[in-house]
Design an enzyme around this catalytic site. Sequence first.
Site, PDB file in Angstrom:
ATOM      1  N   GLU A   1      17.130  -2.550  16.302  1.00 56.09           N
ATOM      2  CA  GLU A   1      17.829  -2.185  15.075  1.00 56.09           C
ATOM      3  C   GLU A   1      18.427  -0.784  15.220  1.00 56.09           C
ATOM      4  O   GLU A   1      17.810   0.112  15.796  1.00 56.09           O
ATOM      5  CB  GLU A   1      16.867  -2.214  13.883  1.00 56.09           C
ATOM      6  CG  GLU A   1      17.554  -1.896  12.564  1.00 56.09           C
ATOM      7  CD  GLU A   1      16.632  -1.946  11.352  1.00 56.09           C
ATOM      8  OE1 GLU A   1      17.136  -2.168  10.244  1.00 56.09           O
ATOM      9  OE2 GLU A   1      15.413  -1.753  11.530  1.00 56.09           O
TER      10      GLU A   1
ATOM     11  N   LYS B   1      21.922  -8.159   7.181  1.00 56.65           N
ATOM     12  CA  LYS B   1      20.531  -7.973   6.749  1.00 56.65           C
ATOM     13  C   LYS B   1      20.384  -8.343   5.274  1.00 56.65           C
ATOM     14  O   LYS B   1      21.034  -7.782   4.395  1.00 56.65           O
ATOM     15  CB  LYS B   1      20.110  -6.530   6.995  1.00 56.65           C
ATOM     16  CG  LYS B   1      18.630  -6.250   6.783  1.00 56.65           C
ATOM     17  CD  LYS B   1      18.300  -4.825   7.204  1.00 56.65           C
ATOM     18  CE  LYS B   1      16.814  -4.521   7.106  1.00 56.65           C
ATOM     19  NZ  LYS B   1      16.513  -3.145   7.586  1.00 56.65           N
TER      20      LYS B   1
ATOM     21  N   CYS C   1      14.467  -6.342  10.855  1.00 60.99           N
ATOM     22  CA  CYS C   1      13.389  -5.468  10.414  1.00 60.99           C
ATOM     23  C   CYS C   1      12.727  -5.887   9.094  1.00 60.99           C
ATOM     24  O   CYS C   1      11.842  -6.720   9.098  1.00 60.99           O
ATOM     25  CB  CYS C   1      13.881  -4.029  10.342  1.00 60.99           C
ATOM     26  SG  CYS C   1      12.526  -2.812  10.270  1.00 60.99           S
TER      27      CYS C   1
END
Length: 286
Positions: free
Chosen positions: A43, A113, A161
Site C-alpha cells: 500500500e 479502496k 489494508c
Amino acid sequence: MSLRLALVQLKVIGSKQQILQNTINQIKIAALVKNVTVVVLPECFNCPYEEDALKESAEEIPAGETSQALQRAARDYRVYVVGGSIVERYSGNLYLTCPVWNPNGELIAKYHKMHLGDSNANAEAIVRESAWFTAGEDFVTFDVIGDGESSRKVKVGLGICWDMRFPEFAACYRKLGCGVLLYPSLCDVKTGAMHWELLARARALDNQLFVAFCSPARNEDARLVAFGHSLVVDPWGVVIAAGLEKEDIVVADLKLDLLSEAREDLPVMNQKRFDLYKQVGVNNKQ
C-alpha cells in the site's frame, strides 16, 4: 497445480523516481530470479504515508508516471503486477487505488479502496483517510493462470489494508468465486503486533481461500512506521510464508488443490444461512 506469488516488501525512502527505480529492480528480481507469476506491491509504496505527500503524489491511471513504470515492468518481465495502492486522481476525486497489469502490459483490473481507514492508534500519525479520499464501491477480481502442465485459472480478489478488518468484505469475494485475496497494506507497529497475523488467518480460514498481506518494509524514520512482516496464509489458516521488518521479497507457492480440499472437508459455505443474515438490522428500531 500451484501459483508462485511474490510480496515485494519495499522500503519507501528517497524521491519518487528513486522509489520507482527500486520497485522495478525488485520486480525484475522476483520475475527472473524467483521465477514468480504474480508480483504484489505494498500500500502507498510510491511516497511516504503522510497526507500532503499522498495528495501530491496523485496520478491518473494508466497515464501517470507510476502506472507507466509498472506497465513496462509487467510487459518486460512477463509477470502480473499488482500495483499495491497509489493515489489516483479520477473524475475530480482522489482514490486509493490498486491497479493490476497482466504479462502483456495490459491494465486488467483497478480497485478503489472501499473501507477508508480512520485510526487514533498512533498518536504521532493520526489517520483520517475518510477525510482525504473518496471510498470505492465495487468489488474487483481478475483471473490468473496457474503454473504447471495442469494449469487452470484461479480468480483473485483485491482489497487494500483497512478492508482486511471487515469479514463481510472477504465473504463477498468467496461468493464471487475467488481462491485468492490480496491486500496491499500498511499497518502501524502497535496494531500490527496485535492484529496482523490474526486478521490474515481469520480471513483465510473463514472463507477457505489464500490470503496475502503485503506491507512496506519498516522505516523507523517514517512518520507512520510500517509493521512489515508481509505474509501468506493458506485455506486452512496456516501461514505458509512470512517476512520480517526489512526490505525483502516474500515468495509463496500457493498449492491450489488446498482450496478444494478445505472446502470439501469442511463444507461451511453450504451451511451458511445467508437467508437469515440479511434480515439482521432490517426494520430494527434500536
